[in-house]
Motif scaffolding. Sequence first.
Motif, mmCIF file in Angstrom:
data_model
loop_
_atom_site.group_PDB
_atom_site.id
_atom_site.type_symbol
_atom_site.label_atom_id
_atom_site.label_comp_id
_atom_site.label_asym_id
_atom_site.label_seq_id
_atom_site.Cartn_x
_atom_site.Cartn_y
_atom_site.Cartn_z
ATOM 1 N N HIS A 70 -7.287 4.886 -1.114
ATOM 2 C CA HIS A 70 -7.605 3.909 -2.448
ATOM 3 C C HIS A 70 -6.943 2.528 -1.980
ATOM 4 O O HIS A 70 -6.568 2.200 -0.909
ATOM 5 N N ASP B 151 0.135 -0.145 0.154
ATOM 6 C CA ASP B 151 0.695 0.648 1.279
ATOM 7 C C ASP B 151 -0.339 1.578 2.055
ATOM 8 O O ASP B 151 0.060 2.305 2.731
ATOM 9 N N HIS B 152 -1.611 1.543 1.649
ATOM 10 C CA HIS B 152 -2.638 2.380 2.192
ATOM 11 C C HIS B 152 -3.525 1.237 3.140
ATOM 12 O O HIS B 152 -4.288 1.714 4.242
ATOM 13 N N ASP C 77 -2.912 9.564 -3.158
ATOM 14 C CA ASP C 77 -1.536 9.428 -3.839
ATOM 15 C C ASP C 77 -1.665 10.310 -5.401
ATOM 16 O O ASP C 77 -1.454 9.899 -6.281
ATOM 17 N N HIS D 182 2.558 10.518 -0.109
ATOM 18 C CA HIS D 182 4.017 10.150 -0.173
ATOM 19 C C HIS D 182 4.965 11.318 -0.310
ATOM 20 O O HIS D 182 6.107 11.373 -0.887
HETATM 21 ZN ZN LIG Z 1 0.809 5.053 -2.192
#
Ligand SMILES: [Zn+2]
Length: 331
Positions: free
Chosen positions: A143, A147-148, A258, A305
């Motif tokens: 997505h 952070d991805h 996530d 995470h």
């Molecule tokens: Zn994330």
Amino acid sequence: MITVKRAFVVLVMAGLATDPSVPVRGAARMPKTQPGFYRMMLGDFEVTALNDGVVAYSIRRLLPTATADQIKSGLLENGLTDPVGLSYNAFLINTGSKLVLIDTGTGGKLDDVPEFHGAGHLMTNLRAAGYRPEDIDEIYITHQGQDHIGGLTIGKERAFPNAVIRVPESEKNMLIFLDPAKTAAFLAQAHNHADANAWLQFTRDLFQPYISAGKFQTFDEDVTLTPGIRALGTHGHTLGHTSYVVESQGQTLIVMGDLVLMGALQFSDPSLGSAFDRDPKAAAQQRLRVFKMAVDTHSWVAGGHLSFPGIGQVRFEENRYWWSPVSYTIP
Ligand SMILES: [Zn+2]
């Protein structure tokens, strides 16, 4: 009779005095780094978890609807204290014929944002794991979280020069910058113009180099992307959030992105939505769906995470789900 000098030498040998004429060892050096990759075999495939960083997060900030009792028991059950270290993980799948990276970490970008400060170690850990960025054949994105996707570039250059990025069609809305009409509409409805413009710039900088190089593709929901890896639409965290199911020799790993942000509470209560779920209800349904699928099929699960390496198994016992992290093994 022992002389004064001899006595001093004895003291030095005993480590009780320092003779300036004798070279002494310096203070012990502390590298203060942590190995950030973990490897396991999945049938004939090699799976490598890559850590991008760990950032302290308050549970209340991540899960605003969690009750005080849930927080207390979640912390106790998992031996944690609040704030909890939130790991940023990506997963590298070597099928034997293709090297596929699922998500790319933060790229060390937005280091001034507390949520990302201190992350950006994916490249170091990729190399430590024995691979080079140019070895990666394909990149699948779960997505559009910074952070991805943040690790896609270094400066204005593609961080993975030989890789094709493959993005679910349903998550293509992260590429608003490609369409002037959509860009205008996006800016018109934005509460904060500066933030909206920054997002457009951020995504343009990340994706345009791959698009210009002809190394960008989208795919429809739930297709096989390469033998042994298929997409699984799990929309909710974002509108096109997608998981990836990896299968080899009867063993399965579900890379669930996530769907879970705080393992300490969301396995025991999958209905708990995170502050970052775009559609909390849909995200909760998908969380439950994947937990059930993992239990029914005895699959491994990997989370973006969950505490590094973020790989484990989901169990259903005593009328609730539990997380069992993988035990350290030598592949
Ligand atoms: Zn994330």
